[in-house]
Design an enzyme around this catalytic site. Structure first.
Site, PDB file in Angstrom:
ATOM      1  N   LYS A   1      -4.794   5.260  12.063  1.00  0.00           N
ATOM      2  CA  LYS A   1      -6.064   5.977  12.159  1.00  0.00           C
ATOM      3  C   LYS A   1      -6.885   5.668  10.903  1.00  0.00           C
ATOM      4  CE  LYS A   1      -5.861  10.326   9.761  1.00  0.00           C
ATOM      5  NZ  LYS A   1      -5.851  11.755   9.698  1.00  0.00           N
TER       6      LYS A   1
ATOM      7  N   LEU B   1       0.836   3.856   2.239  1.00  0.00           N
ATOM      8  CA  LEU B   1       1.465   4.275   3.492  1.00  0.00           C
ATOM      9  C   LEU B   1       2.796   3.548   3.713  1.00  0.00           C
ATOM     10  CD1 LEU B   1       0.922   6.085   6.032  1.00  0.00           C
ATOM     11  CD2 LEU B   1       0.131   4.008   7.143  1.00  0.00           C
TER      12      LEU B   1
ATOM     13  N   LYS C   1       0.497  26.189   4.577  1.00  0.00           N
ATOM     14  CA  LYS C   1       0.595  24.904   5.280  1.00  0.00           C
ATOM     15  C   LYS C   1       1.335  25.163   6.584  1.00  0.00           C
ATOM     16  CE  LYS C   1       3.150  20.545   4.757  1.00  0.00           C
ATOM     17  NZ  LYS C   1       2.232  19.488   5.108  1.00  0.00           N
TER      18      LYS C   1
ATOM     19  N   HIS D   1      -5.860  14.430  15.880  1.00  0.00           N
ATOM     20  CA  HIS D   1      -4.643  15.246  15.938  1.00  0.00           C
ATOM     21  C   HIS D   1      -4.793  16.519  16.769  1.00  0.00           C
ATOM     22  CE1 HIS D   1      -3.542  12.426  12.968  1.00  0.00           C
ATOM     23  NE2 HIS D   1      -4.122  13.003  11.940  1.00  0.00           N
TER      24      HIS D   1
ATOM     25  N   GLY E   1       0.806  -1.232   0.000  1.00  0.00           N
ATOM     26  CA  GLY E   1       0.000   0.000   0.000  1.00  0.00           C
ATOM     27  C   GLY E   1       0.832   1.272   0.000  1.00  0.00           C
TER      28      GLY E   1
ATOM     29  N   LYS F   1      -8.568  22.659   5.085  1.00  0.00           N
ATOM     30  CA  LYS F   1      -7.924  22.368   3.803  1.00  0.00           C
ATOM     31  C   LYS F   1      -8.005  23.609   2.928  1.00  0.00           C
ATOM     32  CE  LYS F   1      -8.354  17.403   3.335  1.00  0.00           C
ATOM     33  NZ  LYS F   1      -6.911  17.178   3.517  1.00  0.00           N
TER      34      LYS F   1
ATOM     35  N   ASP G   1      -1.101   8.031  16.277  1.00  0.00           N
ATOM     36  CA  ASP G   1      -1.533   9.369  15.890  1.00  0.00           C
ATOM     37  C   ASP G   1      -0.229  10.030  15.485  1.00  0.00           C
ATOM     38  OD1 ASP G   1      -2.023  12.175  15.916  1.00  0.00           O
ATOM     39  OD2 ASP G   1      -3.884  11.769  16.958  1.00  0.00           O
ATOM     40  N   HIS G   2       0.010  10.167  14.186  1.00  0.00           N
ATOM     41  CA  HIS G   2       1.371  10.539  13.788  1.00  0.00           C
ATOM     42  C   HIS G   2       1.760  11.946  14.230  1.00  0.00           C
ATOM     43  CE1 HIS G   2      -0.801  11.998  10.217  1.00  0.00           C
ATOM     44  NE2 HIS G   2       0.165  12.868  10.112  1.00  0.00           N
TER      45      HIS G   2
END
Ligand SMILES: NC(=O)c1ccc[n+]([C@@H]2O[C@H](COP(=O)([O-])OP(=O)(O)OC[C@H]3O[C@@H](n4cnc5c(N)ncnc54)[C@H](OP(=O)(O)O)[C@@H]3O)[C@@H](O)[C@H]2O)c1
Length: 484
Positions: free
Chosen positions: A149, A15, A346, A241, A13, A341, A178-179
């Site tokens: 998540k 990720l 950012k 987050h 995948g 978004k 939870d990164h």
């Protein structure tokens, strides 16, 4: 570190390619992997070992923060094996069990097993059950489960999922990722006051006016509409987050804390978070959705025009709220959170605003602005103090900034820190069940109201800093958002 098997569900995948392989490679280069490790990659695709290894090599070339060096690369790739596996087929698990055991004997390593579920949430229960029924998770060594998540989609589904996991794994064995908790700057928050007594004086709560936490993105929904149009900013960013950032910011203990003390403090903060109810929702929460606009000079479409988004979707792509932590440390100090978004910039940052003493107008005339402590988490890592310094020529004050920053290129990625911690069995920077449950509990009334469209959905142009109403939220309290 113990020798082990790392079983990666979802090895083919996105990720795995973008985050997990690069993280493992950088840990390997730093000598922070077990001396012997068997990595078993799983997926339905008919890969061979060498195909998986070439996919990993390509992934490292595209995504590793360190340049890939020929020396050691073969040794690194040699740790990986591929097993064709369909999670929905019971016979797959017996085959996998044998595969893991064969590699354990080949490498002569104990049966310590770390399972990483990098698969769709719908497969988590099925895989956990399969691990149990096949005996893969009944090993004599230790076992640990890493889960990505989202952890549930509301309070009921999260509780249900947790119940299922607990039938096979204990809380100490479950590592909910939870990164944001893996980001180096977030990890530093916990020890900031303990390691810098100076900050204890600086962060005197009588002097803090408010705290602002922003996580803004310039990207739109991209190719993730199928998931995002159901989840919205509230599930994608807020429940996990942003609330974790609130907990990490509000941790206030000048002493060094153990993992269980941090966990207890975080739980206490969530328990003290005043609930948002149907009655007080509109005055404390702003939801928004991006309209067409411009990002860095480029025209971008409205959310409703994005591929895969329902044309009448009332999903939120922006969320802002005023939070109150009703405990001794934070009573009376508002926490403002926002995420969106297609915003102007950012940025993930925490801003602590200090009180200004004196007459507001006179301060303004002198050019004095509130002092700020700005903790930037992403894209750069820094801490900045904003202070007022007199400009000799005009006899006025001007803001000056004192910044301590880290060079991003040498900073480990979140996934490196999280994988290393899980390999060592350190749970400090994972989301514990109580935190997850309390977060869903806090968010649930909002989900219920959003579902009924009970709260206005304000449009904001792409490339802006969100709907006007998010500014009113602070203006009402005499504050303003600092930066986007
Ligand atoms: N991508 C991200 O940035 C990101 C960020 C945070 C969280 N997550 C979460 O991480 C998880 C994985 O995301 P992803 O982006 O890597 O998804 P993905 O690219 O769609 O990959 C899904 C993986 O699951 C495997 N898979 C699907 N059905 C399977 C089955 N029946 N049996 C065995 N394996 C199966 C696929 O392998 P085959 O097709 O070969 O079977 C593939 O390796 C998701 O839960 C996502 O929510 C992703």
């Amino acid at each position: 570190m113990d020798n082990m098997t790392f079983v990666l569900f979802g090895a083919t995948g996105d990720l795995a390619k973008r985050k997990i392989y690069p993280a493992l490679y950088n840990l390997y280069r730093e000598g922070r992997m077990p001396e012997k490790i068997s990595v078993v990659g799983l997926g339905r695709r008919e890969y061979t070992d060498s195909k998986l290894q070439s996919v990993i090599k390509e992934a490292l070339e595209s995504f590793s923060r360190r340049e890939v060096e020929p020396s050691g690369l073969e040794e690194f790739l040699e740790k990986f094996r591929y097993c064709i596996f369909d999670a929905t087929k019971p016979e797959s698990y017996d085959k996998l069990h044998q595969f893991i055991k064969d590699r354990e004997s080949e490498l002569d390593i104990p049966d310590n097993r770390l399972f990483y579920l990098s698969v769709a949430p719908t497969l988590i229960k099925t895989i956990t059950e399969g691990l149990h029924e096949s005996g893969i998770s009944s090993n004599a060594g230790w076992k640990r489960l890493m889960v990505e998540k989202p952890f549930g989609s509301d309070l009921v589904t999260a509780r249900d999922l947790n119940k299922k996991l607990k039938e096979v794994f204990t809380e100490d064995e479950i590592f909910r990722i939870d990164h944001y908790l893996g980001k180096p700057m977030v990890q530093k928050l916990e020890s900031l006051v303990h390691a810098n007594p100076m900050l204890k004086a600086l962060l005197d709560h009588d002097q803090i006016s408010n705290v602002q936490i922003t996580a803004s993105e310039t990207v739109g929904v991209g190719t993730r509409a199928a998931y995002y149009d159901q989840a919205g900013a509230i599930r994608d960013m807020v429940q996990n987050h942003l609330l974790q950032l609130v907990m990490m910011t509000a941790l206030y203990n000048p002493d060094k804390m153990s993992t269980s003390e941090i966990e207890a403090e975080k739980r206490g903060i969530m328990e003290s978070l005043k609930p948002i109810t149907k009655e007080n929702m509109e005055e404390n929460v702003v939801r928004g959705q991006y309209a067409a606009g411009q990002i860095e000079g480029q025209a971008v479409p409205a959310y409703l025009e994005e591929a895969g988004v329902a044309e009448d979707s009332n999903n939120d792509t922006f969320f802002a709220a005023r939070l109150e932590i009703d405990n001794e440390n934070w009573r009376g100090i508002p926490f403002y959170i926002r995420t969106g978004k297609r915003m102007k910039k950012k940025s993930t940052r925490i801003v602590v605003e200090f009180k200004c003493d004196g007459d507001e107008e006179a301060l303004k005339d002198d050019g004095i602005e509130p002092n700020l402590l700005i903790i930037e988490i992403n894209p750069n890592e820094s801490m900045t103090l904003k202070i007022n310094i007199k400009n000799q020529s005009e006899e006025k004050f001007e803001p000056e900034y004192i910044t301590f920053s880290n060079v991003s290129a040498t900073q480990p990625e979140a996934y490196e820190l999280l994988l290393h911690d899980a390999m060592q069995g350190n749970e400090t920077f994972f989301a514990h069940w109580k935190e997850v449950e309390l977060s869903w509990k806090w968010v649930q009334p909002l989900l219920d109201e959003f579902e009924k469209d009970g709260l206005p959905l304000y449009k904001y142009p792409a490339g802006s800093d969100g709907p006007e109403e998010a500014h009113h939220l602070l203006k009402e309290d005499g504050h303003q958002w600092w930066y986007v």
